[in-house]
Design a protein around this motif. Structure first.
Motif, PDB file in Angstrom:
ATOM      1  N   PRO A   6      -0.007 -39.135 -44.727  1.00  0.00           N
ATOM      2  CA  PRO A   6      -0.077 -38.344 -45.974  1.00  0.00           C
ATOM      3  C   PRO A   6      -1.289 -37.280 -45.824  1.00  0.00           C
ATOM      4  N   LEU A   7      -0.821 -36.058 -46.371  1.00  0.00           N
ATOM      5  CA  LEU A   7      -1.924 -34.759 -46.203  1.00  0.00           C
ATOM      6  C   LEU A   7      -2.686 -35.029 -47.373  1.00  0.00           C
ATOM      7  N   LYS A   8      -3.936 -34.928 -47.388  1.00  0.00           N
ATOM      8  CA  LYS A   8      -4.742 -34.965 -48.550  1.00  0.00           C
ATOM      9  C   LYS A   8      -5.478 -33.670 -48.795  1.00  0.00           C
ATOM     10  N   THR A   9      -6.295 -33.226 -47.760  1.00  0.00           N
ATOM     11  CA  THR A   9      -6.728 -31.803 -48.110  1.00  0.00           C
ATOM     12  C   THR A   9      -7.089 -31.244 -46.945  1.00  0.00           C
ATOM     13  N   ILE A  10      -7.284 -29.711 -47.078  1.00  0.00           N
ATOM     14  CA  ILE A  10      -7.388 -28.839 -45.950  1.00  0.00           C
ATOM     15  C   ILE A  10      -8.884 -28.730 -46.146  1.00  0.00           C
ATOM     16  N   THR A  11      -9.740 -28.815 -44.991  1.00  0.00           N
ATOM     17  CA  THR A  11     -11.086 -28.641 -45.014  1.00  0.00           C
ATOM     18  C   THR A  11     -11.838 -27.549 -44.500  1.00  0.00           C
ATOM     19  N   GLY A  12     -11.032 -26.882 -43.967  1.00  0.00           N
ATOM     20  CA  GLY A  12     -11.184 -25.571 -43.056  1.00  0.00           C
ATOM     21  C   GLY A  12     -10.276 -25.036 -42.378  1.00  0.00           C
ATOM     22  N   ALA A  13     -10.335 -23.734 -41.720  1.00  0.00           N
ATOM     23  CA  ALA A  13      -9.705 -23.117 -40.959  1.00  0.00           C
ATOM     24  C   ALA A  13     -10.171 -21.864 -40.260  1.00  0.00           C
ATOM     25  N   HIS A  14      -9.683 -21.511 -39.237  1.00  0.00           N
ATOM     26  CA  HIS A  14     -10.039 -20.350 -38.577  1.00  0.00           C
ATOM     27  C   HIS A  14      -8.906 -19.970 -37.406  1.00  0.00           C
ATOM     28  N   VAL A  15      -9.166 -18.364 -37.182  1.00  0.00           N
ATOM     29  CA  VAL A  15      -8.437 -17.824 -35.960  1.00  0.00           C
ATOM     30  C   VAL A  15      -9.255 -17.402 -35.144  1.00  0.00           C
ATOM     31  N   LEU A  16      -8.823 -17.231 -33.757  1.00  0.00           N
ATOM     32  CA  LEU A  16      -9.673 -16.802 -32.625  1.00  0.00           C
ATOM     33  C   LEU A  16      -9.147 -15.454 -32.320  1.00  0.00           C
ATOM     34  N   ASP A  17     -10.331 -14.494 -32.379  1.00  0.00           N
ATOM     35  CA  ASP A  17      -9.928 -13.338 -32.070  1.00  0.00           C
ATOM     36  C   ASP A  17      -9.657 -13.150 -30.346  1.00  0.00           C
ATOM     37  N   ALA A  18      -9.598 -11.780 -30.213  1.00  0.00           N
ATOM     38  CA  ALA A  18      -9.169 -11.656 -28.665  1.00  0.00           C
ATOM     39  C   ALA A  18     -10.136 -12.128 -27.594  1.00  0.00           C
ATOM     40  N   GLU A  19     -11.495 -12.059 -28.200  1.00  0.00           N
ATOM     41  CA  GLU A  19     -12.576 -12.621 -27.252  1.00  0.00           C
ATOM     42  C   GLU A  19     -12.876 -13.927 -27.313  1.00  0.00           C
ATOM     43  N   GLY A  20     -12.035 -14.846 -28.191  1.00  0.00           N
ATOM     44  CA  GLY A  20     -12.272 -16.000 -28.365  1.00  0.00           C
ATOM     45  C   GLY A  20     -13.093 -16.602 -29.558  1.00  0.00           C
ATOM     46  N   ALA A  21     -14.082 -15.468 -30.065  1.00  0.00           N
ATOM     47  CA  ALA A  21     -14.585 -15.970 -31.356  1.00  0.00           C
ATOM     48  C   ALA A  21     -13.969 -16.429 -32.519  1.00  0.00           C
ATOM     49  N   GLU A  22     -14.707 -17.423 -33.536  1.00  0.00           N
ATOM     50  CA  GLU A  22     -13.943 -17.877 -34.524  1.00  0.00           C
ATOM     51  C   GLU A  22     -14.098 -16.955 -35.544  1.00  0.00           C
ATOM     52  N   VAL A  23     -13.028 -16.468 -36.516  1.00  0.00           N
ATOM     53  CA  VAL A  23     -13.047 -15.671 -37.561  1.00  0.00           C
ATOM     54  C   VAL A  23     -12.453 -16.778 -38.742  1.00  0.00           C
ATOM     55  N   GLY A  24     -13.381 -16.940 -39.688  1.00  0.00           N
ATOM     56  CA  GLY A  24     -12.878 -17.934 -40.900  1.00  0.00           C
ATOM     57  C   GLY A  24     -11.651 -17.478 -41.572  1.00  0.00           C
ATOM     58  N   VAL A  25     -10.972 -18.472 -42.030  1.00  0.00           N
ATOM     59  CA  VAL A  25      -9.787 -18.183 -42.925  1.00  0.00           C
ATOM     60  C   VAL A  25     -10.154 -18.337 -44.520  1.00  0.00           C
TER      61      VAL A  25
END
Length: 188
Positions: free
Chosen positions: A77-96
């Motif tokens: 069972p899903l409890k919580t979302i603790t974080g999220a990010h996407v990767l830009d074209a260079e592979g760097a993390e961009v926070g959601v």
């Protein structure tokens, strides 16, 4: 949509002492074996039910945000979302932004609702989105439904009794299916 384990449970649903009592083992020579069989039994019950028994951290990886704005959680069972990010074209993390994702924990499987207009688009076409979640019934065995704890015991005893068999080995006892059937999470 794959899910990758980030951090497993801090405890198992059975202690070594409980397992030894159930198996009627009164020596310490096989403690390491029994400990590994407890973990294997838990993992087997989790696979049979598509449920995480004790709280664990997982990363859900996606290629794109869904047009519907709904993501069915692959771990429950899903409890919580603790974080999220996407990767830009260079592979760097961009926070959601944290308010762009909402965990609907009242359903099985759990749903992640995405506010589509507020999330950044991934900069790469494959595995560009990562959502970190916690799934499980609770931090310890006290929160796990008792039929699932019994299922872990049944699988543990089966593994212990049939550890020397080659290949597929003996089939699980029929009562295992009766224990896990009410707890199976359907795939969407």
């Amino acid at each position: 949509m794959p899910a990758m384990l980030i951090a497993g449970p801090e405890v198992e649903p059975l202690t070594l002492a409980e397992a030894k009592i159930y198996l009627r083992v009164d020596h310490d020579a096989e403690d390491a074996l029994i400990g590994s069989l407890i973990t294997a039994a838990r993992a087997t019950v989790e696979a049979l039910t598509r449920r995480v028994l004790i709280d664990q951290s997982w990363r859900i990886v996606r290629d794109a945000w869904p047009a519907s704005g709904l993501i069915a959680a692959p771990v429950n069972p899903l409890k919580t979302i603790t974080g999220a990010h996407v990767l830009d074209a260079e592979g760097a993390e961009v926070g959601v932004p944290t308010d762009a994702l909402l965990a609907d924990t009242a359903r099985l499987p759990g749903l992640i609702r995405v506010a589509c207009g507020t999330v950044p688009a991934p900069g790469r076409p494959i595995a560009g989105i990562a959502i970190d979640v916690v799934a499980g019934h609770g931090a310890d065995a006290d929160h796990v439904p008792s039929p699932l704890i019994e299922a872990v015991r049944v699988v543990l005893a089966h593994f212990y009794e049939h550890r020397d068999e080659q290949g597929a080995g003996a089939a699980f006892p029929a009562r295992l299916d009766a224990l896990v059937a009410p707890f199976r999470v359907a795939r969407l």
